[in-house]
Design a protein around this motif. Structure first.
Motif, PDB file in Angstrom:
ATOM      1  N   ASP B 117       0.351  -1.617  -0.127  1.00  0.00           N
ATOM      2  CA  ASP B 117       0.133   0.175  -0.374  1.00  0.00           C
ATOM      3  C   ASP B 117       0.927   1.530   0.065  1.00  0.00           C
ATOM      4  OD1 ASP B 117      -1.741   1.784  -0.007  1.00  0.00           O
ATOM      5  OD2 ASP B 117      -2.951   1.218   2.986  1.00  0.00           O
ATOM      6  N   ASN B 118       1.319   1.955  -0.939  1.00  0.00           N
ATOM      7  CA  ASN B 118       0.501   1.035  -2.382  1.00  0.00           C
ATOM      8  C   ASN B 118       2.226   1.169  -3.464  1.00  0.00           C
ATOM      9  OD1 ASN B 118      -0.837   3.285  -5.328  1.00  0.00           O
ATOM     10  ND2 ASN B 118      -1.414   1.323  -4.060  1.00  0.00           N
ATOM     11  N   LYS B 119       3.020   0.708  -2.539  1.00  0.00           N
ATOM     12  CA  LYS B 119       4.478   1.412  -3.571  1.00  0.00           C
ATOM     13  C   LYS B 119       4.554   0.426  -4.297  1.00  0.00           C
ATOM     14  CE  LYS B 119       7.215   4.002  -0.130  1.00  0.00           C
ATOM     15  NZ  LYS B 119       7.815   4.322   0.647  1.00  0.00           N
ATOM     16  N   GLY B 120       4.756  -0.903  -4.080  1.00  0.00           N
ATOM     17  CA  GLY B 120       5.260  -2.187  -4.679  1.00  0.00           C
ATOM     18  C   GLY B 120       3.837  -2.104  -6.129  1.00  0.00           C
ATOM     19  N   GLN B 121       2.371  -1.412  -5.301  1.00  0.00           N
ATOM     20  CA  GLN B 121       1.627  -1.623  -7.092  1.00  0.00           C
ATOM     21  C   GLN B 121       2.052  -0.266  -7.868  1.00  0.00           C
ATOM     22  OE1 GLN B 121      -1.866  -3.111  -5.998  1.00  0.00           O
ATOM     23  NE2 GLN B 121      -2.148  -3.173  -4.001  1.00  0.00           N
ATOM     24  N   LEU B 122       2.085   0.824  -6.902  1.00  0.00           N
ATOM     25  CA  LEU B 122       2.137   1.620  -8.775  1.00  0.00           C
ATOM     26  C   LEU B 122       3.459   1.375  -9.146  1.00  0.00           C
ATOM     27  CD1 LEU B 122       4.936   4.330  -7.654  1.00  0.00           C
ATOM     28  CD2 LEU B 122       3.408   4.001  -5.896  1.00  0.00           C
ATOM     29  N   ILE B 123       4.540   0.544  -8.769  1.00  0.00           N
ATOM     30  CA  ILE B 123       6.169   0.516  -8.960  1.00  0.00           C
ATOM     31  C   ILE B 123       5.855  -0.327 -10.305  1.00  0.00           C
ATOM     32  CG2 ILE B 123       6.877  -0.769  -7.834  1.00  0.00           C
ATOM     33  CD1 ILE B 123       8.862   1.500  -9.457  1.00  0.00           C
ATOM     34  N   ALA B 124       4.664  -1.454 -10.639  1.00  0.00           N
ATOM     35  CA  ALA B 124       4.120  -1.915 -11.513  1.00  0.00           C
ATOM     36  C   ALA B 124       4.459  -2.120 -12.136  1.00  0.00           C
ATOM     37  CB  ALA B 124       3.074  -3.741 -10.567  1.00  0.00           C
ATOM     38  N   HIS B 125       3.036  -0.649 -12.262  1.00  0.00           N
ATOM     39  CA  HIS B 125       3.085  -0.323 -13.389  1.00  0.00           C
ATOM     40  C   HIS B 125       4.107   0.604 -14.496  1.00  0.00           C
ATOM     41  CE1 HIS B 125      -0.545  -0.401 -12.189  1.00  0.00           C
ATOM     42  NE2 HIS B 125      -1.088   0.725 -11.448  1.00  0.00           N
ATOM     43  N   ARG B 380      -7.291 -12.713 -17.562  1.00  0.00           N
ATOM     44  CA  ARG B 380      -7.934 -13.605 -17.779  1.00  0.00           C
ATOM     45  C   ARG B 380      -6.288 -14.207 -18.430  1.00  0.00           C
ATOM     46  NH1 ARG B 380      -9.587 -15.971 -21.979  1.00  0.00           N
ATOM     47  NH2 ARG B 380     -10.461 -13.513 -22.698  1.00  0.00           N
ATOM     48  N   ARG B 381      -5.957 -13.822 -19.316  1.00  0.00           N
ATOM     49  CA  ARG B 381      -4.912 -13.851 -20.076  1.00  0.00           C
ATOM     50  C   ARG B 381      -3.796 -14.555 -18.884  1.00  0.00           C
ATOM     51  NH1 ARG B 381      -6.327 -10.677 -24.578  1.00  0.00           N
ATOM     52  NH2 ARG B 381      -5.669  -9.268 -23.806  1.00  0.00           N
ATOM     53  N   CYS B 382      -3.110 -13.294 -18.967  1.00  0.00           N
ATOM     54  CA  CYS B 382      -2.146 -13.616 -17.151  1.00  0.00           C
ATOM     55  C   CYS B 382      -2.206 -14.072 -16.270  1.00  0.00           C
ATOM     56  CB  CYS B 382      -2.029 -11.863 -16.478  1.00  0.00           C
ATOM     57  SG  CYS B 382      -1.338 -10.898 -17.185  1.00  0.00           S
ATOM     58  N   ASN B 426       3.651  -5.830  10.234  1.00  0.00           N
ATOM     59  CA  ASN B 426       3.993  -6.364   9.506  1.00  0.00           C
ATOM     60  C   ASN B 426       3.773  -6.867   7.697  1.00  0.00           C
ATOM     61  OD1 ASN B 426       6.076  -8.056  11.250  1.00  0.00           O
ATOM     62  ND2 ASN B 426       4.412  -8.205  12.155  1.00  0.00           N
ATOM     63  N   GLU B 427       3.881  -5.395   7.568  1.00  0.00           N
ATOM     64  CA  GLU B 427       2.764  -5.505   5.919  1.00  0.00           C
ATOM     65  C   GLU B 427       3.699  -5.772   4.506  1.00  0.00           C
ATOM     66  OE1 GLU B 427       1.736  -0.909   4.611  1.00  0.00           O
ATOM     67  OE2 GLU B 427       1.983  -1.718   2.894  1.00  0.00           O
ATOM     68  N   ASN B 428       2.945  -6.276   4.249  1.00  0.00           N
ATOM     69  CA  ASN B 428       4.110  -7.023   3.160  1.00  0.00           C
ATOM     70  C   ASN B 428       3.060  -7.177   1.936  1.00  0.00           C
ATOM     71  OD1 ASN B 428       2.073 -10.061   2.478  1.00  0.00           O
ATOM     72  ND2 ASN B 428       1.997  -9.169   4.720  1.00  0.00           N
ATOM     73  N   LEU B 429       4.161  -7.669   0.521  1.00  0.00           N
ATOM     74  CA  LEU B 429       3.353  -7.766  -0.760  1.00  0.00           C
ATOM     75  C   LEU B 429       4.298  -9.049  -1.322  1.00  0.00           C
ATOM     76  CD1 LEU B 429       2.799  -7.202  -2.956  1.00  0.00           C
ATOM     77  CD2 LEU B 429       4.417  -5.876  -3.913  1.00  0.00           C
ATOM     78  N   SER B 430       2.676 -10.359  -1.871  1.00  0.00           N
ATOM     79  CA  SER B 430       3.894 -10.959  -2.131  1.00  0.00           C
ATOM     80  C   SER B 430       4.549 -11.467  -3.450  1.00  0.00           C
ATOM     81  CB  SER B 430       2.652 -12.038  -2.475  1.00  0.00           C
ATOM     82  OG  SER B 430       2.855 -13.311  -3.326  1.00  0.00           O
ATOM     83  N   TYR B 435       5.328  -9.573  -8.911  1.00  0.00           N
ATOM     84  CA  TYR B 435       5.744  -9.421 -10.162  1.00  0.00           C
ATOM     85  C   TYR B 435       4.263  -9.746 -11.030  1.00  0.00           C
ATOM     86  CZ  TYR B 435      10.149 -11.049  -7.949  1.00  0.00           C
ATOM     87  OH  TYR B 435      11.278 -10.974  -7.502  1.00  0.00           O
ATOM     88  N   ASP B 436       3.779 -10.344 -10.080  1.00  0.00           N
ATOM     89  CA  ASP B 436       2.378 -10.730 -11.559  1.00  0.00           C
ATOM     90  C   ASP B 436       1.595  -9.734 -11.791  1.00  0.00           C
ATOM     91  OD1 ASP B 436       1.491 -13.339 -10.914  1.00  0.00           O
ATOM     92  OD2 ASP B 436       0.519 -14.221 -10.242  1.00  0.00           O
ATOM     93  N   GLY B 437       1.094  -8.923 -11.019  1.00  0.00           N
ATOM     94  CA  GLY B 437       1.424  -7.195 -10.620  1.00  0.00           C
ATOM     95  C   GLY B 437       1.708  -6.655 -12.137  1.00  0.00           C
TER      96      GLY B 437
END
Lengths: 463, 463
Positions: B117-125, B380-382, B426-430, B435-437
């Protein structure tokens, strides 16, 4: 004439009377803390005996009752004087100008815990009886004294005690001096009080607080349960909507109507004492609502988060506390049943907890009772002014035991100054009020004796 | 085919991607405490530039916004990726297994404040864009990145910033990755959220508490005022009775009806997550209530004495806090006006205070929006499974700025694991989810490019 000699005796023995009251105040008797109560019963019983009154300490399951009597002819008219020798806790101590259990006279007042509430008032009856004994060979009626040691703790043993001692306590009237006169100093007669039923309503939704966004609309909210339940119980004018709630409320009679119309009332002045601009009602309405009508009060409500900022939750529980003020002929047991029935019908999820805080029955002596006029005359003779007749106090007192258990009416005449600070620091009793109280008691004994002699008063045998 | 090369690039650069995320997590950026936010904007802008993306730090009155873009042809389809680089305060620190700003990999997860929340998600883009640049010379659409630094503090400057940068931010769609997948791991698409209007109702009786015996029946009780006002606002089923409250609620369309019927629902399991035995409603009702209907919630209520024992008072004040959840086309301003009008009519003694806590408008993108199907196909493709379509979240987010200020629809696709512990220790990101993101972002860029090329997507010029 014997009453003249009695009056003179009272006036000539003021110093001794004050010393006796000081002795009584000096002995702590805090029932809430069980501090010195039994010792005080001993001090009081010794005092009665020293004054020529047969006295006993009668134990109860909790605090003892001091019983005294002057009975010359068992068939004669009998007045039972009730009072309490226990006192409120003296705390906060640092607000007292002089220590609460070291009686001190300042500016014509005796300061100390219990001076007004109720040692100074109960001892006035005893001193009046003593004056009658000394100056006239005895009072013109039989006197019984019941002084309990736990009135400030809700009188838990009083009803049981009376039930167990019915024949010994047999009397024609109960006489009580407690509380204060009108702030103007004008005397009053108090004929009763409203009862009180304390309840807590608890509503439960989920077993935890929920997010009001994620669950708002699907999780039950206990505050809404209480809001809808409460609005089904009382309408916006204050009228209670519970089925049968008003069944036993006694209609207001002609005498009551007449008295209500003459009662002291000033909408601005009365409003000011409670923190309002004015009162949107006339005097009879004001007094009717307080004395002769029940009222359902919410004294506390808590749910969810009420600290700084905010918390967008659906609270898991909501709690609301009620005290329902009842009038004579309503009973706490009946009203509790009706409240439970109503809640079960409207929202059975809500729990009704009967919390025992000061649950008391209402009680009222009819203003037409012949003793009311007799006592009013006695007061007028002593004070030069006729007393106001209070049909009932809005608050609650344990007086219902007299009609319901002993089967006898009760009349109250406050002796203390209005600013006695009972239950507060610097409790005090004006010396004028104390001596006047002794005179009033003496005069009341005489007036009741005269009226009984001419057959003008109801007797217990006739009940 | 270029997407194959993009995929390979993503898979071959996992270590670098993780290192970049670690660099970002290492820089504290707690907006609530103004701690490291501006430094983090610098770290993020530097990172974008290192990855070949033109980036700028744009100041606002509060925290800066990092803006990046890859624009090859200004007329081409443009996706605006929104995210936030600020994080929640890390406290309580002693509950963290490793320090919040020292990113650590354990059991296939990256731990640290802001990983999900939210660094891992924004950096995926950003990493997906980088892969397109490296493997295919650039993404098939224009990309704009708006990363703000105060989402965790209610996005106070976002709307004003967008208003001031409208032409620069011009886009055809806003894409947001925040929050977690379904607990089962199944993907979802989120099309909106309810709004929120926070209010406090204050009722005042006398200017002090009064004795409920002596004044009960004549002094006004503010709890009763609120009870009657509240029961006039909402009925026992939860329906709001305020005039005009439902005026602008958008009718539920055929597509919504179809989606509601297919949404995951298990009354026992859902009830258990909120602390209930079961839920007395079917799935479509459950989801309709949360996503498509407003709800008036009471989150706090306080009056009188609620401590141990009891206090028989008529309280002088009562306070009740509401959060009203609104749906799309309702506005907080309109509803506030209607609440005020209702209160003025029913009980003008009650004050309505608009408390600014997280007041947000509702927002919803239509499920028929062509981009919804395109993005669902890409997922769905991913992931090998079609995502569930959430019409709206019950909670409130600052997404209304996109349609109302920028004039463009928004679609959200959460990338984090459901147990990311956002806002908690203990916030975390699998790592799998991270990588899926990146893959989902890359695939979404391609799918939108393809669909735009065949004219299947609405464009801003057409609005």
């Amino acid at each position: 004439m014997s009453i003249e000699r009695v009056r003179r005796h009272i006036d000539e023995h003021r110093e001794e009377a004050l010393d006796m009251l000081k002795d009584l105040v000096r002995q702590p008797s805090v029932s809430a803390q069980d501090k010195g109560v039994k010792e005080c019963a001993q001090v009081l019983a010794d005092l009665l005996r020293r004054l020529g009154i047969a006295a006993e300490i009668l134990p109860t399951a909790t605090q003892p009752i001091v019983f005294g009597e002057i009975v010359r002819d068992a068939a004669a008219y009998t007045l039972l004087c009730y009072g309490h020798y226990d006192v409120q806790p003296p705390e906060p101590l640092d607000l007292w100008q002089t220590p609460p259990f070291e009686p001190a006279v300042r500016d014509g007042r005796l300061y100390g815990r219990g001076t007004g509430d109720n040692k100074g008032q109960l001892i006035a009856h005893v001193l009046a009886a003593h004056a009658w004994l000394e100056a006239a060979g005895g009072p013109p009626i039989n006197l019984k004294f019941v002084f309990e040691g736990e009135e400030e703790s809700g009188s838990p043993s009083l009803a049981g005690f009376i039930r167990g001692q019915k024949s010994r306590l047999a009397a024609d009237l109960v006489y009580i001096s407690d509380g204060g006169l009108h702030p103007s100093g004008a005397p009053t007669i108090s004929l009763g009080n409203r009862g009180i039923l304390g309840l807590t309503l608890v509503a439960r939704g989920a077993d935890r607080d929920n997010h009001s966004g994620n669950k708002g609309g699907v999780a039950p909210n206990p505050v809404w349960m209480l809001v809808h339940l409460l609005s089904s119980m009382v309408d916006p004018t204050g009228r209670v909507l519970i089925e049968g709630f008003y069944d036993h409320v006694r209609p207001i009679g002609a005498t009551e109507q007449r008295l209500l119309a003459t009662m002291d009332y000033d909408p601005k002045a009365f409003a000011a004492t409670m923190g309002l601009e004015t009162l949107p009602m006339d005097g009879p309405t004001y007094w009717t609502r307080i004395m002769l009508e029940p009222y359902c009060n919410i004294n506390g409500f808590l749910s969810g988060y009420v600290g700084p900022g905010s918390k967008t939750i659906i609270p898991s529980t909501a709690e609301c506390r009620l005290d329902i003020r009842l009038v004579v002929d309503q009973t706490t047991a009946d009203i509790l049943t009706k409240v439970r029935r109503h809640v079960a019908k409207v929202d059975p999820r809500v729990q009704v907890l009967a919390r025992g805080f000061g649950t008391m029955e209402a009680s009222r002596t009819a203003p037409e009772h012949p003793a009311v006029g007799v006592i009013a005359d006695a007061i007028r003779r002593c004070r030069g002014v006729a007393p106001a007749i209070d049909l009932a106090s809005g608050g609650s007192l344990p007086n219902a035991v007299w009609p319901s258990v002993l089967g006898v009416d009760h009349i109250g005449v406050p002796y203390a100054n209005a600013d006695e600070n009972n239950h507060s620091p610097n409790e005090n009793l004006s010396l004028d009020r104390f001596y006047d109280g002794i005179h009033v008691s003496a005069e009341v004994f005489r007036a009741l004796g005269d009226a009984a002699a001419r057959g003008a008063l109801p007797r217990r045998a006739a009940r």
